[in-house]
Write a protein that holds these residues in place. Structure first.
Motif, PDB file in Angstrom:
ATOM      1  N   LYS A 245       0.826  -1.202   0.000  1.00 51.32           N
ATOM      2  CA  LYS A 245       0.000   0.000   0.000  1.00 51.32           C
ATOM      3  C   LYS A 245       0.863   1.255   0.000  1.00 51.32           C
ATOM      4  O   LYS A 245       0.530   2.252  -0.643  1.00 51.32           O
ATOM      5  CB  LYS A 245      -0.944  -0.005   1.216  1.00 51.32           C
ATOM      6  N   ARG A 246       1.980   1.211   0.746  1.00 55.32           N
ATOM      7  CA  ARG A 246       2.889   2.360   0.766  1.00 55.32           C
ATOM      8  C   ARG A 246       3.438   2.622  -0.635  1.00 55.32           C
ATOM      9  O   ARG A 246       3.517   3.772  -1.077  1.00 55.32           O
ATOM     10  CB  ARG A 246       4.032   2.108   1.742  1.00 55.32           C
ATOM     11  N   LYS A 247       3.806   1.548  -1.327  1.00 51.51           N
ATOM     12  CA  LYS A 247       4.322   1.682  -2.681  1.00 51.51           C
ATOM     13  C   LYS A 247       3.270   2.297  -3.599  1.00 51.51           C
ATOM     14  O   LYS A 247       3.568   3.186  -4.412  1.00 51.51           O
ATOM     15  CB  LYS A 247       4.752   0.313  -3.212  1.00 51.51           C
ATOM     16  N   GLU A 248       2.019   1.826  -3.453  1.00 50.54           N
ATOM     17  CA  GLU A 248       0.941   2.355  -4.281  1.00 50.54           C
ATOM     18  C   GLU A 248       0.684   3.829  -3.973  1.00 50.54           C
ATOM     19  O   GLU A 248       0.454   4.637  -4.882  1.00 50.54           O
ATOM     20  CB  GLU A 248      -0.329   1.527  -4.051  1.00 50.54           C
ATOM     21  N   LEU A 249       0.730   4.183  -2.700  1.00 51.71           N
ATOM     22  CA  LEU A 249       0.512   5.580  -2.314  1.00 51.71           C
ATOM     23  C   LEU A 249       1.635   6.480  -2.820  1.00 51.71           C
ATOM     24  O   LEU A 249       1.396   7.638  -3.199  1.00 51.71           O
ATOM     25  CB  LEU A 249       0.391   5.696  -0.791  1.00 51.71           C
ATOM     26  N   GLU A 250       2.860   5.969  -2.827  1.00 51.96           N
ATOM     27  CA  GLU A 250       3.974   6.747  -3.365  1.00 51.96           C
ATOM     28  C   GLU A 250       3.785   7.006  -4.848  1.00 51.96           C
ATOM     29  O   GLU A 250       4.090   8.104  -5.344  1.00 51.96           O
ATOM     30  CB  GLU A 250       5.292   6.009  -3.111  1.00 51.96           C
ATOM     31  N   LEU A 251       3.275   6.000  -5.575  1.00 51.06           N
ATOM     32  CA  LEU A 251       2.990   6.191  -7.000  1.00 51.06           C
ATOM     33  C   LEU A 251       1.903   7.243  -7.197  1.00 51.06           C
ATOM     34  O   LEU A 251       2.001   8.110  -8.066  1.00 51.06           O
ATOM     35  CB  LEU A 251       2.563   4.860  -7.628  1.00 51.06           C
ATOM     36  N   ILE A 252       0.858   7.158  -6.372  1.00 44.28           N
ATOM     37  CA  ILE A 252      -0.236   8.124  -6.465  1.00 44.28           C
ATOM     38  C   ILE A 252       0.261   9.528  -6.138  1.00 44.28           C
ATOM     39  O   ILE A 252      -0.091  10.501  -6.806  1.00 44.28           O
ATOM     40  CB  ILE A 252      -1.391   7.721  -5.517  1.00 44.28           C
ATOM     41  N   GLU A 253       1.106   9.640  -5.111  1.00 42.09           N
ATOM     42  CA  GLU A 253       1.662  10.941  -4.748  1.00 42.09           C
ATOM     43  C   GLU A 253       2.474  11.529  -5.905  1.00 42.09           C
ATOM     44  O   GLU A 253       2.383  12.730  -6.201  1.00 42.09           O
ATOM     45  CB  GLU A 253       2.549  10.817  -3.508  1.00 42.09           C
ATOM     46  N   GLY A 254       3.251  10.672  -6.577  1.00 42.08           N
ATOM     47  CA  GLY A 254       4.021  11.130  -7.733  1.00 42.08           C
ATOM     48  C   GLY A 254       3.125  11.627  -8.850  1.00 42.08           C
ATOM     49  O   GLY A 254       3.408  12.658  -9.486  1.00 42.08           O
ATOM     50  N   MET A 255       2.018  10.909  -9.099  1.00 41.55           N
ATOM     51  CA  MET A 255       1.071  11.333 -10.127  1.00 41.55           C
ATOM     52  C   MET A 255       0.460  12.686  -9.786  1.00 41.55           C
ATOM     53  O   MET A 255       0.318  13.558 -10.650  1.00 41.55           O
ATOM     54  CB  MET A 255      -0.022  10.269 -10.279  1.00 41.55           C
ATOM     55  N   ILE A 256       0.107  12.869  -8.523  1.00 40.76           N
ATOM     56  CA  ILE A 256      -0.497  14.129  -8.098  1.00 40.76           C
ATOM     57  C   ILE A 256       0.488  15.282  -8.274  1.00 40.76           C
ATOM     58  O   ILE A 256       0.121  16.372  -8.739  1.00 40.76           O
ATOM     59  CB  ILE A 256      -0.971  14.028  -6.633  1.00 40.76           C
ATOM     60  N   LYS A 257       1.753  15.071  -7.916  1.00 40.67           N
ATOM     61  CA  LYS A 257       2.771  16.110  -8.072  1.00 40.67           C
ATOM     62  C   LYS A 257       2.914  16.518  -9.538  1.00 40.67           C
ATOM     63  O   LYS A 257       3.044  17.711  -9.855  1.00 40.67           O
ATOM     64  CB  LYS A 257       4.111  15.619  -7.534  1.00 40.67           C
TER      65      LYS A 257
END
Length: 277
Positions: free
Chosen positions: A97-109
């Motif tokens: 989940k942390r990995k997925e959230l990091e990907l989502i955070e990158g997309m948002i940035k």
């Protein structure tokens, strides 16, 4: 029978400690998930502070997506070894989940950066810009496909991006070969693409070679696209350039921020070469 050396809590008191309403504890009792440790002859129910850890683990497992039935199954076979195994499994889930959230955070940035950049662009301006080498993940070849095949290709490409975790937040673009653009077939793309700033090994990528691009913006639907390309070609010729191998198109403003298709903004990047060469 009460142990006078232990502090017991009523259902209301224990609910306050757990920061839930009484109905939650009553329901947990009804399904055998967390029952009061003491039930006296008058029908009163009491919990001990030792049960707070069990409540906390139940809530933790729920947060991680485990069903109440799954938690019940664990409690039916609970033991130190079973709990250790369960916690190790949940640790792996948290890591994923942390990995997925990091990907989502990158997309948002990326999306925030793109919108902030777009706010400072004059969409009527045509410029020549030097682009560094870029890495794209491509769809299958879609040149000359039917409408139905194009729709399927878009769906498949999005599935691939999701399945391989390659959605970087950059817009999905379309790249068109020089021959098609010169023939006026501006949307007969050879491939769809998404930029990959940090490409991972094990995936086929396309390298867009560093070089000069003529950059302009199209506002509106594809019906008026030829007028925008005519403006771009005019500037290109006036500046002494000829069209390079590919043209790239990607939305700046689309349905995410604009209600009407007539207000969509497409960025068009033409690879260019010196006409004298």
């Amino acid at each position: 029978m009460f142990n006078k050396n232990i502090k017991y809590f009523t259902t209301g008191e224990f609910a306050k400690i757990c920061k839930v309403n009484k109905q939650t504890l009553i329901y947990y009792d009804q399904i055998g998930l967390l029952s009061p440790i003491v039930k006296d002859d008058n029908g009163y129910r009491y919990y001990s502070i030792a049960q707070y850890d069990l409540f906390s683990v139940i809530e933790l497992l729920k947060t991680l997506g485990m069903s109440l039935k799954g938690i019940q199954n664990y409690l039916a076979e609970q033991s130190p070894n079973a709990f250790l195994t369960l916690m190790r499994q949940q640790q792996q889930i948290v890591a994923q989940k942390r990995k997925e959230l990091e990907l989502i955070e990158g997309m948002i940035k990326v999306k925030i950066g793109s919108l902030e950049e777009a706010a400072n662009i004059d969409f009527n301006e045509i410029t020549i810009e030097r682009y560094p080498e870029a890495t794209f993940y491509l769809s299958r070849n879609i040149e000359n496909v039917t409408e139905e095949q194009f729709v399927q290709a878009v769906a498949d490409f999005i599935d691939e991006l999701d399945r391989s975790q390659l959605d970087t937040g950059h817009p999905i673009g379309g790249m068109t070969r020089r021959e098609q653009v010169l023939a006026g077939n501006y949307t007969n793309y050879s491939h769809l693409y998404m930029e990959q700033p940090l490409p991972r090994a094990g995936h086929p990528y396309f390298k867009a070679i560093a070089g000069d691009c003529l950059v302009g913006y199209h506002i509106g639907t594809t019906e008026t696209l030829p007028k925008t390309y005519a403006r771009l070609f005019k500037v290109m010729e006036e500046q002494g350039y000829k069209l390079g191998q590919y043209v790239y198109e990607e939305y700046i403003y689309d349905a995410i921020v604009k209600k009407r298709e007539e207000d969509y903004v497409t960025k068009i990047m033409l690879e260019i070469e010196n006409a004298s060469e």
